[in-house]
Scaffold this motif. Structure first.
Motif, short mmCIF file in Angstrom:
data_model
loop_
_atom_site.label_atom_id
_atom_site.label_comp_id
_atom_site.label_asym_id
_atom_site.label_seq_id
_atom_site.Cartn_x
_atom_site.Cartn_y
_atom_site.Cartn_z
N HIS A 330 0.85 -1.19 0.00
CA HIS A 330 0.00 0.00 0.00
C HIS A 330 0.89 1.24 0.00
CE1 HIS A 330 -2.22 -3.27 1.95
NE2 HIS A 330 -3.36 -2.66 1.63
N SER A 331 0.31 2.37 -0.36
CA SER A 331 1.04 3.64 -0.22
C SER A 331 1.02 4.04 1.25
CB SER A 331 0.39 4.73 -1.07
OG SER A 331 0.66 4.46 -2.44
N ILE A 332 2.20 4.21 1.81
CA ILE A 332 2.29 4.55 3.23
C ILE A 332 2.78 5.99 3.38
CG2 ILE A 332 3.39 3.99 5.43
CD1 ILE A 332 3.38 1.11 4.67
N ARG A 333 2.00 6.75 4.08
CA ARG A 333 2.33 8.17 4.29
C ARG A 333 2.67 8.46 5.73
NH1 ARG A 333 -2.49 11.31 1.03
NH2 ARG A 333 -1.72 10.85 -1.08
N VAL A 334 3.70 9.26 5.93
CA VAL A 334 3.88 9.89 7.23
C VAL A 334 3.25 11.29 7.12
CG1 VAL A 334 6.24 10.57 6.55
CG2 VAL A 334 5.55 10.71 8.94
N VAL A 335 2.39 11.60 8.08
CA VAL A 335 1.75 12.92 8.10
C VAL A 335 2.07 13.60 9.42
CG1 VAL A 335 -0.39 14.21 7.86
CG2 VAL A 335 -0.11 12.05 6.63
N LEU A 336 2.75 14.73 9.34
CA LEU A 336 3.09 15.50 10.54
C LEU A 336 2.10 16.67 10.59
CD1 LEU A 336 6.94 15.30 10.06
CD2 LEU A 336 5.42 13.72 11.26
N PHE A 337 1.14 16.52 11.48
CA PHE A 337 0.00 17.42 11.53
C PHE A 337 0.33 18.72 12.23
CE2 PHE A 337 -1.68 13.08 11.44
CZ PHE A 337 -2.62 13.14 10.43
N MET A 338 -0.18 19.82 11.71
CA MET A 338 -0.02 21.11 12.36
C MET A 338 -1.27 21.42 13.19
SD MET A 338 1.77 23.72 13.04
CE MET A 338 3.22 23.29 12.07
N ASN A 339 -1.04 22.00 14.39
CA ASN A 339 -2.14 22.58 15.17
C ASN A 339 -3.06 21.57 15.85
OD1 ASN A 339 -5.22 24.28 14.62
ND2 ASN A 339 -3.73 24.85 16.16
N GLU A 340 -2.48 20.45 16.34
CA GLU A 340 -3.30 19.57 17.15
C GLU A 340 -3.67 20.25 18.46
OE1 GLU A 340 -4.33 16.55 20.19
OE2 GLU A 340 -2.67 17.95 20.25
N GLU A 341 -2.73 21.00 19.01
CA GLU A 341 -2.91 21.50 20.39
C GLU A 341 -4.06 22.47 20.56
OE1 GLU A 341 -1.79 20.17 22.81
OE2 GLU A 341 0.17 19.31 22.45
N ASN A 342 -4.20 23.38 19.62
CA ASN A 342 -5.23 24.40 19.84
C ASN A 342 -6.06 24.66 18.59
OD1 ASN A 342 -2.93 25.48 18.66
ND2 ASN A 342 -3.22 27.52 19.58
N GLY A 343 -6.59 23.56 18.01
CA GLY A 343 -7.47 23.77 16.87
C GLY A 343 -7.73 22.53 16.04
N LEU A 344 -6.78 21.64 15.96
CA LEU A 344 -6.90 20.42 15.15
C LEU A 344 -7.10 20.76 13.67
CD1 LEU A 344 -6.80 17.46 16.27
CD2 LEU A 344 -9.23 17.31 15.69
N ARG A 345 -6.60 21.91 13.27
CA ARG A 345 -6.82 22.32 11.88
C ARG A 345 -6.11 21.38 10.89
NH1 ARG A 345 -7.83 28.00 11.65
NH2 ARG A 345 -9.00 28.55 13.54
#
Lengths: 477, 477
Positions: A330-345
């Motif tokens: 499968h295509s495996i992605r690493v996703v480094l998410f921005m703004n989990e702490e105060n918005g989950l945007r």
């Protein structure tokens, strides 16, 4: 412990058990594949522990990039650092995904003191994320202590108006999983200000979400809900020792005055990014599996546990697959998410874009519970897929990974949820997590190299198994 | 990790699983007793986490008593402290059991440096316990690096004579159980000097038994075997960073000179004590169950993990039983052993006295692997008793205790071994243990309160189960 024979017994025991495992696995029905799985997983652990990259990455992210609250210069540096490091490990694609994020700044350090009978006693406080400031000269008011939101209605406006509401319900120490204790308290931090403001409170202070008695105030997200701007009151966290002292002084004098000065400010949203890397699948390139953590942190400390650990472990999953010459189906992605702490945007945006593009996500794994010794995973999954996970559990036994339970996964991957996908969250040992969470002592030295690496290897092994056996589709469950 | 819904999910999950546990247990055959067991164990955990005494005891033992090597004033203070504290908790008997112990003193701090091309480079070393001193002016010699005892024969006297042998085989990082990695290395420390002396070595330095790269030298027991006094050569540990530097410099210049100065001294044996407390059994007072750790420590640090944790956890087992109003059927003793580190005299003496008095010991539990999050126990037991232990494992699941394996128990209880007894050792998470083991950073702040308390509650629960169901006697196995 020092005597020698015990250690040699230990070693023999390990050997015996390894031999037993091989015997057991080779006698099972799917003997060849299980043996391959066992060998492949051993490779991932060996590579992680002997030639791992995660700890050096965490050193760079924590000590060179440092704190990285959404919208800050630190967050921008973190995005650039992560993109650059992912480009070095030879993925098939690396890119930035734009997302607008809130911006809030703490400003100059906060100050607070109790007006005691013998003079002022300074106590450690910090503004909660998203709070408004106090007036320029600071806020001085009487304190009213409560054990939670429900107390407000009992007290009523008469007893609250003009005072600072002090939420002092502690985390419950006899809950074994500390996240449960956190879940039982955090309403005070998140909704304490908006609720108290309805009764005319002048501000709120909240006992830090910390199971230890110490001098660190712990910040974290709060919300005013739909409260109009002019009704918003300042909200701060106070250290557990500070809370104990204040409570004691209030028992001696319920007219005790408290001084609070905060200099924080909310700004307009600013542009930022999720950072994404991909190993394109060899057999099912249009079926995506995601592993990730959040790149933003609070502004106190350097966010080594929350969530630098999850970031570097997620990066390490893809690097370990390459280092082991494992080509995913499968295509495996690493996703480094921005703004989990105060918005989950970031989490919301990643899911929205995936939906818009019609990308079929079948599995997602998040690490956002600290870089401590991994114990297992929790899952948000249907019974068929969860049964498949349970069938893998013996493969993890040599690594002391034993926890496979239904019940939640992670905040950033939550928006990907649909009927088909399996979601999972790494579950490290949780006993020390809230000693550091959102506080200035969440720094690189609080993370143990081996514990971090074991987490990365454990995540890689689960990802490998899902890639090898696939997620059971809806129509086959 | 910050978002709220995840935590509430967690909490719901816990509740669901508790409900499930109750449903499962109440539907089982022995429903009433299992339910009682479950409730009783919950009480022990609640008492340990909400009103525990172990952490305060550890503070006293570590910070007031401090280091307590056998034969030292500190060890004498520890004996007095432990006796006094046990007397406070209302046991049926508390007494001291005399035992002669070795006495060795480090003397003034050691010094060592490498003669580099640009001058002297100081490196952190410490004498191994039991070593002789260097001559007054210190020892200066060339270094020969080896990977273990087997290398000596290959090199032979020609290449070793007059040199300092440098044992540099590291702990194996890809072993999951760090005690196995320790077991694979510690022959260098224990026998390195006696073996090297046979080839005419002038002294030995040993890479510290530490999985982390840092500046702490780790001491520990060594033995000269039957080597005559005049052939005994000084033996020191060097920090892992020091070892790496030295190895690097030897690659650049294999004639590199090393300076070592040690001021330690062996004395005649001196009197000391095991400290023992007892709750006398209500039904089988002449059948004894023991829980213990060792009261002595090395002289570096304050021995908080090794084995202050085991001492206070063992004391807490009896205190928790009293606090829960639990009256044991068997006589349960806490035994705080003297001299585990460099002689095992206390463990041997306790077993010898028990044998001489004809005391029937049926179960013994030791805690001597650090005060970290407990994972379970290892056992030295027959199949029937081990099967009984395995039947209890579901009772421990709510506390994330999952490790029940055969393979060793503890050094101090080892001498009690016979056909009838069951021996057990607490197995905490081992990843951080060798960061602190026998080094000056093994101090109170390295122990987490909750982790320590969870260990005490877990030990109490196992002791309770053995007391309730008994050990299966030889003729019923």
């Amino acid at each position: 412990m020092s005597s020698l024979f015990l250690k040699f017994n230990y070693k023999q025991d390990i050997l015996k058990r390894l031999v037993l495992l091989v015997l057991l696995t080779t006698s099972s029905i799917a003997s060849a594949q299980v043996k391959n799985d066992s060998t492949q997983i051993r490779d991932f652990y060996d590579l992680a522990l002997l030639e791992g990259q995660s700890y050096q990455w965490l050193d760079d992210l924590s000590n060179d990039v440092g704190p990285r609250l959404s919208g800050s210069k630190g967050a921008e540096n973190a995005v650039n650092w992560a993109k650059s490091e992912l480009e070095k490990i030879g993925l098939d694609k690396v890119w930035l995904q734009p997302v607008m994020v809130p911006k809030w700044e703490r400003g100059a350090a906060e100050r607070a003191y109790i007006e005691g009978p013998d003079g002022r006693i300074e106590v450690p406080v910090c503004a909660l994320g998203g709070s408004v400031a106090t007036v320029q000269d600071g806020l001085t008011a009487e304190i009213i202590e409560v054990q939670g939101l429900a107390d407000l209605e009992k007290l009523g406006t008469d007893k609250i108006k003009g005072k600072i509401v002090f939420y002092n319900r502690p985390m419950q120490a006899n809950l074994i999983q500390t996240f449960s204790a956190y879940g039982g308290c955090v309403d005070q931090r998140y909704s304490g200000a908006s609720e108290a403001a309805k009764y005319g409170a002048a501000g709120v202070i909240v006992r830090s979400m910390n199971l230890r008695m110490d001098d660190y105030p712990h910040t974290g997200a709060m919300s005013y809900g739909d409260l109009p701007n002019e009704k918003r009151v300042p909200a701060a966290a106070i250290s557990t020792n500070g809370a104990a002292l204040l409570s004691k002084m209030l028992k001696q004098n319920d007219k005790t005055q408290f001084y609070l000065k905060m200099n924080c400010k909310n700004y307009e949203d600013v542009p930022s990014f999720n950072v994404i890397g991909e190993l394109t699948g060899s057999e099912r390139p249009k079926d995506f599996m995601v592993v990730g953590g959040h790149l933003d942190s609070w502004d106190l400390g350097d966010g080594s546990h929350d969530d630098g650990a999850g970031v570097v472990q997620s990066m390490e999953v893809l690097r370990l697959m390459k280092a082991a010459n494992y080509t995913p189906k499968h295509s495996i992605r690493v996703v480094l998410f921005m703004n989990e702490e105060n918005g989950l945007r970031g989490g919301n945006e990643y899911a929205a874009v995936a939906k818009k593009k019609g990308e079929n996500h079948v599995f997602a794994l998040e690490s956002d519970s600290g870089g401590f010794t991994p114990r297992g995973f929790s899952f948000d999954a249907d019974p068929a897929n969860f049964a498949q996970v349970e069938s893998w559990s013996s493969l993890f036994k040599p690594y002391l990974i034993h926890y496979f339970e239904l019940g939640g996964s992670g905040a950033d991957i939550g928006p990907l949820k649909n009927e088909a996908i399996v979601l999972a969250g790494l579950r490290p040992d949780s006993q020390r997590y809230f000693d550091y969470h959102h506080a200035s002592n969440d720094t690189f030295d609080a993370v143990n190299k081996r514990e971090l690496e074991l987490g990365a290897a454990t995540m890689t092994s689960l990802m490998y198994l899902f890639d090898t056996y696939g997620v059971i589709p809806v129509n086959e469950r």
